[in-house]
Design an enzyme around this catalytic site. Structure first.
Site, mmCIF file in Angstrom:
data_model
loop_
_atom_site.group_PDB
_atom_site.id
_atom_site.type_symbol
_atom_site.label_atom_id
_atom_site.label_comp_id
_atom_site.label_asym_id
_atom_site.label_seq_id
_atom_site.Cartn_x
_atom_site.Cartn_y
_atom_site.Cartn_z
ATOM 1 N N GLU A 288 -14.325 -9.650 10.938
ATOM 2 C CA GLU A 288 -14.242 -8.288 10.389
ATOM 3 C C GLU A 288 -15.625 -7.768 10.054
ATOM 4 O OE1 GLU A 288 -11.798 -7.733 6.919
ATOM 5 O OE2 GLU A 288 -10.213 -9.007 7.744
ATOM 6 N N GLU B 122 -9.738 -15.050 4.199
ATOM 7 C CA GLU B 122 -10.408 -14.829 2.919
ATOM 8 C C GLU B 122 -9.707 -15.472 1.719
ATOM 9 O OE1 GLU B 122 -11.210 -10.714 2.337
ATOM 10 O OE2 GLU B 122 -12.355 -10.567 4.166
HETATM 11 C C1 GCO Z 1 -10.738 -7.989 3.538
HETATM 12 C C2 GCO Z 1 -9.495 -7.933 4.248
HETATM 13 C C3 GCO Z 1 -9.147 -6.600 4.836
HETATM 14 C C4 GCO Z 1 -9.711 -5.399 4.103
HETATM 15 C C5 GCO Z 1 -11.098 -5.049 4.616
HETATM 16 C C6 GCO Z 1 -11.686 -3.887 3.825
HETATM 17 O O1 GCO Z 1 -11.709 -8.412 4.167
HETATM 18 O O2 GCO Z 1 -10.724 -7.668 2.365
HETATM 19 O O3 GCO Z 1 -9.496 -8.887 5.300
HETATM 20 O O4 GCO Z 1 -7.753 -6.640 4.723
HETATM 21 O O5 GCO Z 1 -8.884 -4.286 4.293
HETATM 22 O O6 GCO Z 1 -11.950 -6.108 4.447
HETATM 23 O O7 GCO Z 1 -11.737 -4.222 2.476
#
Ligand code: GCO
Length: 438
Positions: free
Chosen positions: A346, A164
């Site tokens: 994710e 990200e």
């Molecule tokens: C993100 C990060 C994670 C976060 C999850 C929840 O996507 O921001 O990769 O570390 O903890 O997404 O916000």
């Protein structure tokens, strides 16, 4: 959900600063998140990652839980300050040894490691030299990645260079909500280019080592929906999509910043050197997508994008639950940037979990996951090359500026005792996988 083939990869995901703890153990250096979390007012209740889930010491117990879930793969990240404490130069052997213990235990348990090189824990020493505003940081990331590739590729099944970059750049240097907490929109654009350059340099280093595991990058993407079909709302939606999605997807998959984002291009051009975009757009083996929700956009009085309130119920983060946007996002990415194999690196949800008689009945999380899995199956049926899905997260953990006040885990962590409790959603996920793999 019959659409998932036998070779579809199911997993769970975490990140180093969010779960490891042991912030000063065995030679680990300071990261920008150690500094930020210890700066008063930056993180809810002054929480820090000093202990987190104590995964540094409890990794075997956690891998046993991963094994019990029956997933194929575990996505985790490397703490740069554990491996190169000063950000560049000397390698900390104890840091290398920790990740080798972790990888070897995963392999012993038949779980394939998917490793994110950079998940936000930049060594503070590099931030003191400008951090992502300094082009040298991209080169230092390449050198860190090269150490990781050489030391760990023996056991790693999939590499992700960056997690990200939009968050690292915009939240870190633009809005200041995350480390290092700078508030300068132009700085965010400068940082975005150096992060993408870091990706290109790391990818180049990987290819030069003639390594053959799959390697890619992970973006946080959301599908954007105009609140109406009025021209001003459509144009504001285009801008919002440009800021979050296309500013990162276009350089990597098209070799140029999006031409309609002219104001940003004016800001970034001073930092773009000859050959940068050729390097940034070298072929990846896959694209990782972190998806949580959608954006509904309306034009404000100046024609700028304004996010609109959720139409459907929201999670504890205030993010709308709209699983259909996963399908819409995958179709769009495949159409505009494919063909490229895609992993959901994710997806998950935070809810206010409570322990009742040693159980956590998180039916909302199970519903969230089940409905998003169904949209993934729908996308596969539509021909999208979706290859895997990592649930965020294995454990409740340090949720950045929210500290431990937002629980994303399918496994509950009592941060006072470090007890782990499989939530109902973990039991459901385990049964889902058993059914699928019959
Ligand atoms: C993100 C990060 C994670 C976060 C999850 C929840 O996507 O921001 O990769 O570390 O903890 O997404 O916000």
């Amino acid at each position: 959900m019959k659409k998932f083939s036998k070779d579809f990869i199911w997993g769970v995901a975490t990140a180093s600063y969010q779960i490891e703890g042991a912030f000063d153990k065995d030679g680990r250096g300071e990261s920008i998140w150690d500094r930020f979390s210890k700066t008063p007012g930056k993180v809810l209740k002054g929480h820090t990652g000093d202990v987190a889930c104590d995964h540094y010491h409890r990794y075997k117990e956690d891998i046993a839980l991963i094994k019990d879930l029956g997933v194929d793969s575990y996505r985790f990240s490397l703490a740069w300050p554990r491996i190169i404490p000063e950000g560049s130069g000397a390698v900390n052997q104890k840091g290398i040894d920790f990740y080798k213990r972790l990888i070897d235990e995963l392999l012993d348990q038949g779980i394939s490691p998917a490793v994110t090189v950079y998940h936000w824990d930049l060594p503070q020493v590099l931030e003191d030299k400008g951090g992502w505003l300094n082009r040298d940081t991209a080169k230092h990331l390449r050198d860190f990645a090269a150490v990781a590739f050489e030391e760990f590729n023996y056991g790693v099944d999939k590499w992700i260079t960056l997690n990200e970059p939009w968050c690292s750049a915009y939240l870190g240097y633009g809005s200041g909500e995350q480390a290092p907490g700078k508030k300068d929109f132009a700085a965010n654009i400068n940082a975005s280019h150096h992060l993408l350059l870091a990706h290109g340099l790391a990818l180049e280093a990987y290819r030069e080592l003639n390594l053959t595991e799959d390697i890619g990058i992970t973006f946080n993407l959301s599908h954007h929906y105009p609140v109406s079909d009025k021209p001003e709302d459509l144009d504001a939606t285009r801008i919002a999509d440009g800021l979050l999605n296309r500013w990162y997807l276009d350089p990597v998959f098209k070799g140029a910043y999006p031409a309609d984002m002219t104001e940003l291009i004016k800001l970034v051009e001073p930092f773009v050197k000859e050959g940068d975009l050729d390097l940034i757009s070298k072929p990846n083996d896959f694209l990782g997508i972190n998806m949580y929700s959608r954006n509904i956009v309306k034009a404000d009085e100046n024609g700028q994008p304004q996010s609109q309130p959720a139409v459907h119920p929201v999670t504890a983060m205030g993010w709308e639950i709209y699983p259909e946007s996963l399908y819409d996002l995958l179709v769009r990415v495949d159409k505009d940037y494919g063909p490229i194999p895609i992993y959901i690196t994710e997806n998950g949800a935070a809810f206010d979990d409570r322990v009742e008689n040693g159980k956590v009945h998180d039916a909302k999380r199970t519903d969230y996951l089940e409905r998003h899995f169904a949209q993934a199956a729908r996308a596969i049926e539509a021909g999208i090359p979706l290859k895997g899905y990592y649930v965020w997260s294995l454990l409740d953990n340090f949720e950045w500026a929210f500290g431990y006040e937002r629980r994303f885990g399918i496994i509950y962590v009592d941060f006072d005792t470090q007890e782990r409790i499989m939530k109902d959603s973990a039991i459901w996920y385990k049964q889902f996988l058993q059914e699928l793999k019959k």
